[in-house]
Design a protein around this motif. Structure first.
Motif, short mmCIF file in Angstrom:
data_model
loop_
_atom_site.label_atom_id
_atom_site.label_comp_id
_atom_site.label_asym_id
_atom_site.label_seq_id
_atom_site.Cartn_x
_atom_site.Cartn_y
_atom_site.Cartn_z
N LYS C 183 6.03 11.86 -5.05
CA LYS C 183 7.04 12.02 -3.84
C LYS C 183 8.07 11.01 -4.13
O LYS C 183 9.37 11.54 -3.72
CB LYS C 183 6.23 11.30 -2.78
CG LYS C 183 5.34 12.54 -1.98
CD LYS C 183 4.69 11.77 -0.56
CE LYS C 183 3.58 12.95 -0.58
NZ LYS C 183 2.61 12.37 0.23
N GLU C 184 8.01 9.82 -4.59
CA GLU C 184 9.36 9.11 -5.04
C GLU C 184 10.25 9.65 -6.07
O GLU C 184 11.67 9.88 -5.91
CB GLU C 184 8.81 7.85 -5.46
CG GLU C 184 8.26 6.79 -4.41
CD GLU C 184 6.97 7.12 -4.35
OE1 GLU C 184 6.25 8.01 -4.67
OE2 GLU C 184 6.28 6.32 -3.41
N THR C 185 9.57 10.52 -6.96
CA THR C 185 10.35 11.23 -7.79
C THR C 185 11.08 12.42 -7.38
O THR C 185 12.39 12.65 -7.49
CB THR C 185 9.56 11.86 -8.91
OG1 THR C 185 8.80 10.68 -9.75
CG2 THR C 185 10.09 12.48 -9.98
N VAL C 186 10.43 13.03 -6.52
CA VAL C 186 11.26 14.25 -5.93
C VAL C 186 12.50 13.92 -4.96
O VAL C 186 13.33 14.42 -4.74
CB VAL C 186 9.92 15.19 -5.39
CG1 VAL C 186 10.72 16.08 -4.21
CG2 VAL C 186 9.22 15.89 -6.21
N THR C 187 11.78 12.74 -4.12
CA THR C 187 12.81 12.27 -3.07
C THR C 187 14.25 11.80 -3.93
O THR C 187 15.39 12.13 -3.42
CB THR C 187 12.29 11.09 -2.40
OG1 THR C 187 11.08 11.64 -1.80
CG2 THR C 187 13.31 10.68 -1.22
N ALA C 259 5.74 -3.39 -7.53
CA ALA C 259 6.25 -2.23 -7.36
C ALA C 259 5.83 -1.63 -5.89
O ALA C 259 6.31 -1.39 -4.90
CB ALA C 259 6.70 -1.05 -8.28
N LEU C 260 4.29 -1.64 -6.04
CA LEU C 260 3.26 -0.92 -5.01
C LEU C 260 3.72 -1.90 -3.69
O LEU C 260 3.77 -1.41 -2.57
CB LEU C 260 1.89 -0.94 -5.29
CG LEU C 260 1.62 0.26 -6.47
CD1 LEU C 260 0.24 0.05 -7.04
CD2 LEU C 260 2.13 1.58 -5.98
N LYS C 261 3.76 -3.34 -3.89
CA LYS C 261 3.75 -4.14 -2.96
C LYS C 261 5.18 -3.84 -2.06
O LYS C 261 4.99 -3.95 -0.67
CB LYS C 261 3.82 -5.72 -3.34
CG LYS C 261 2.96 -6.65 -2.47
CD LYS C 261 3.21 -7.97 -3.14
CE LYS C 261 1.90 -8.07 -4.29
NZ LYS C 261 2.11 -9.34 -5.12
N LYS C 262 6.38 -3.26 -2.58
CA LYS C 262 7.41 -3.15 -2.15
C LYS C 262 7.93 -1.84 -1.81
O LYS C 262 9.02 -1.24 -1.92
CB LYS C 262 8.59 -3.71 -2.51
CG LYS C 262 8.66 -5.10 -2.98
CD LYS C 262 9.83 -5.85 -3.65
CE LYS C 262 9.15 -7.38 -4.32
NZ LYS C 262 10.25 -7.78 -5.21
N ARG C 263 6.69 -0.79 -1.93
CA ARG C 263 6.94 0.48 -1.92
C ARG C 263 7.63 1.08 -0.52
O ARG C 263 7.11 0.65 0.53
CB ARG C 263 5.60 1.13 -1.97
CG ARG C 263 5.58 2.70 -2.29
CD ARG C 263 4.15 3.11 -2.55
NE ARG C 263 4.02 4.61 -3.15
CZ ARG C 263 3.15 5.14 -3.70
NH1 ARG C 263 1.75 4.38 -3.91
NH2 ARG C 263 3.16 6.33 -4.36
N PRO C 264 8.83 1.88 -0.84
CA PRO C 264 9.45 1.95 0.36
C PRO C 264 8.99 3.10 1.21
O PRO C 264 8.50 3.88 0.67
CB PRO C 264 10.87 2.12 -0.29
CG PRO C 264 10.65 2.77 -1.57
CD PRO C 264 9.35 2.25 -2.05
N THR C 265 9.31 3.20 2.42
CA THR C 265 9.19 4.26 3.29
C THR C 265 10.25 5.30 2.79
O THR C 265 11.44 5.00 2.61
CB THR C 265 9.69 3.98 4.63
OG1 THR C 265 8.87 2.90 5.03
CG2 THR C 265 9.38 5.39 5.56
N LEU C 266 10.11 6.65 2.25
CA LEU C 266 10.92 7.65 1.92
C LEU C 266 11.83 8.32 2.88
O LEU C 266 11.27 8.66 3.90
CB LEU C 266 10.40 8.35 0.88
CG LEU C 266 9.34 8.09 -0.41
CD1 LEU C 266 8.61 8.94 -0.97
CD2 LEU C 266 10.42 7.29 -1.24
N PRO C 267 13.09 8.50 2.67
CA PRO C 267 14.12 9.29 3.59
C PRO C 267 13.52 10.59 3.41
O PRO C 267 13.02 11.03 2.43
CB PRO C 267 15.35 8.90 3.20
CG PRO C 267 15.25 8.62 1.75
CD PRO C 267 13.79 7.77 1.54
#
Lengths: 269, 269, 269, 269
Positions: C183-187, C259-267
């Motif tokens: 999801k992060e990659t596609v976003t 990185a997982l700890k700060k995983r962002p909410t994706l737009p």
């Protein structure tokens, strides 16, 4: 010419350039000429590229007396200092300076790499205000930002990575081809800064074959040839550098001539 | 001490050493001291490692006036001159010299490679009488000999290839560890020269961990540490060089201490 | 999971991945599974990374029979073919294929460099429709575009240059970390595509320490560890690859955990 | 022809050669032919150069059944295994073998370096009896001997360092040009072994331009061209390798022709 074109500052005595071919006195002459030419309208930075730390400190003192506004500081020349020695060199020169300093990293040319974690370690010295990143690895810019945020103003020092670098975090550009193409350089910089990306990319693509000339061992001769071909400089170099000849000269002339033939009308910035 | 041990000549102002940290006046001081120390019994060569061809010529003139017997000549420092520029630099300095010259090739350190065919091209200049080969590729020695026979006296400049090189064609050795171990160096050289290979190999194997210290970026600090540990020098270096510290210091001390513990009785040569 | 996340295609049998550890039959099994998983909704490309041209042609024929939609083609493995041989290899495989081909350039890993002018020379073969550029030199993208315009669809193959590359000309991204972070990659891809640069840059900076894992010799083990830590894969590898251990494992786990700890909410994209 | 010339053993399926272009069945055919040709008079070693440890073990089992006398073992192909993985690979294959093994180190070609301390660590496995050292750094030979004495028989694997290596500690030579020049190779080896150094050096100097052909990416094509020119082989290679053409072909032909013109009468050994 560069001032009219809108450059925001001068960096003189380029380390990879002819810095190493000048005597201490000649270097101060260059400093004085640049300070005079700037008429205090734009800042003048002098490059510190000496073989010893003591020599670097002495240079800094004299150039300050001659009116420079800041320094671009390199590791000691010739000897490949390790991490501890490089940091010590930077800190010692900073102590000797009353002016702000841009640290210059160019492991491709100098084989000494000031890594992002070294910049983080050096962040406690307030005189270090900027970085000129010339590792040819644009990833470094965000690696530094991840570690220290906006602690440093990051300048890209590699002409043909200027656009990529500014798009992902660099705020400035210490340009090379600006010597021959000041208006194009300033226009490209401003287009990117004001997020006019499509126009910037079009100009960048025209400019790239010229900007590639900045990342060669012979960039001094290449840029001087370009200056001569646009009518603003001579090809004179000090030996062991020689003027370009033969196939190499033809190749570079042809790159410059092709670019001049398609020289674009620049957008207003 | 080196003279008593039987060395056949001095080379001063080593280019990778501290040459670059000295002012022009200091360099001439070193020349004078070496000439005096030699008492005209052995020849003194001065290293020419300047950033400009003009500076190299000036150095040559002064050092000649101060009594040196010859020169060890490098390409210009810092700038990576190409083939044409390197050859032009060598020829121009030769013109300025009345003394014989040893050309020094060290592409590992200087990234300028004087290849065998360049030595062939330079063979028409009678002042070029010898080569110091430090490419770390012993094949070069016979490649040069294949091209120009015994036109040049070939010296090996890499301590830990000294035996291999002399066995297949080198006639001399510009040694590094000789500063701390002059007798061992001279004995090894003489054993090889007189074809006492088994004895030479035994001594060489004892010596190798020390000789490896010669092919490191930090060889100045390593050899100075060795000098101090055998009681004939100090560790003082000019910044940005720093004295060894931490794990690196322990590692090098341990290499030197191990070698000293098994220091062999030297055969008569 | 990748399909749900919105990836636009599969590339299977990664060359630097475990392609080389599979038998010919196993490779076709992988092809069949991927084709089935795609349910014809997205295209499946199979990597052609054989040691001989004949073997590459045979692989292409079988994979076509098994339903792939195209190929990602590399030079022959192990042997460092020169320009003439590399081009001949590409052309011969193209002749054997009825499907479109993405040429893959990765001189860092394979030490064979398909340079921009080689891509220009290959432009007369209509089956070559795309390029996966993994030289780690983003300048290559515009160098290709300067030569052949939009003749090829250029994909960036280096995760931690994904944003830079798309901003200056790449139209696609063959991603690595997508296996663990689809999801992060596609976003990120969509944000850049739709010129939402500020949001993209924020996500990119969060993502970079993970994306750096893609450009290591051990990227297979690193990405598999990431997959396991996000709960979508195992760490199993075939020898001589081994699962990560010791300090290296701790270092990579810590990067992923941070990185997982700060995983962002994706737009929304 | 090689047997008549007096070679002491065969090594088949050269890893840098065409090993990688053969199917598993073809490899066993080569093994059988070599075993038959040797008529049990000289030992036959088969090269183990597979991409997986499991594949290497399987190859070893089959080749043993087909009569080989030992193996030359490489790290896994393609993947750049680290120290731990490389050692594990070697040990696992040793377990699967009933025959003695020569470990082959060639970091220049494979970018995996089996360092002297790794050989020391591996010394507890009695099946490892020999080393083929092809790092192109002759210092390695004595570095290994310093660590483990004569634990391993050290063979030099680089033709143009054959003489240097044997003079300072190597006891054998896995030769390349032996395929085209078996008598010269055997004579040179014997002259060095019996300490007839002056004669050896004379022959070596004649031989060197040919021996240099062994240390090129294209050595398969170069040596096959030499074989054809001396009348004992063909130039056939499998794609992506191609037969030599153009200037490169002319250059290599001229090297071989020059050597043949001055081919020396060989001393009795």
């Amino acid at each position: 010419m560069q001032i009219e074109a809108g450059v925001h500052g001068f960096v003189v005595l380029g380390s990879l350039g002819e810095n190493g071919t000048l005597t201490p006195d000649e270097k101060q002459e260059v400093v004085k000429i640049a300070v005079a030419a700037s008429r205090r309208k734009i800042p003048v930075l002098a490059t510190v590229a000496e073989t010893t730390t003591a020599g670097a400190c002495k240079f800094v003192e004299k150039a300050t007396a001659n009116g420079v506004d800041g320094f671009m500081l390199l590791p000691g020349m010739q000897y490949l200092s390790d991490r501890r020695e490089t940091i010590q060199h930077f800190r010692t020169v900073a102590k000797a300076s009353t002016k702000p300093i841009m640290l210059y990293n160019n492991p491709v040319a100098y084989r000494i790499d000031t890594t992002p974690d070294m910049f983080a370690e050096l962040a406690d010295e307030p005189k270090f205000v900027a970085i000129k990143e010339s590792s040819e690895d644009v990833r470094r810019i965000n690696d530094i930002i991840k570690l220290v945020g906006d602690r440093y103003q990051i300048f890209i020092g590699v002409d043909d990575l200027a656009m990529e670098s500014q798009l992902i975090g660099a705020v400035g550009w210490v340009a090379g081809l600006v010597n021959a193409f000041p208006k194009e350089t300033v226009t490209l910089f401003e287009l990117i800064r004001t997020k006019r990306n499509a126009e910037a990319l079009e100009l960048y693509r025209w400019f790239l074959p010229l900007l590639h000339l900045d990342t060669s061992v012979k960039f001094v001769q290449y840029i001087k040839l370009a200056e001569m071909m646009v009518g603003c400089g001579t090809e004179y170099v000090r030996a062991p550098r020689m003027q370009l000849a033969g196939d190499e000269r033809k190749r570079v002339e042809s790159i410059i001539r092709s670019a001049l033939k398609k020289r674009p009308t620049l957008p207003k910035v």
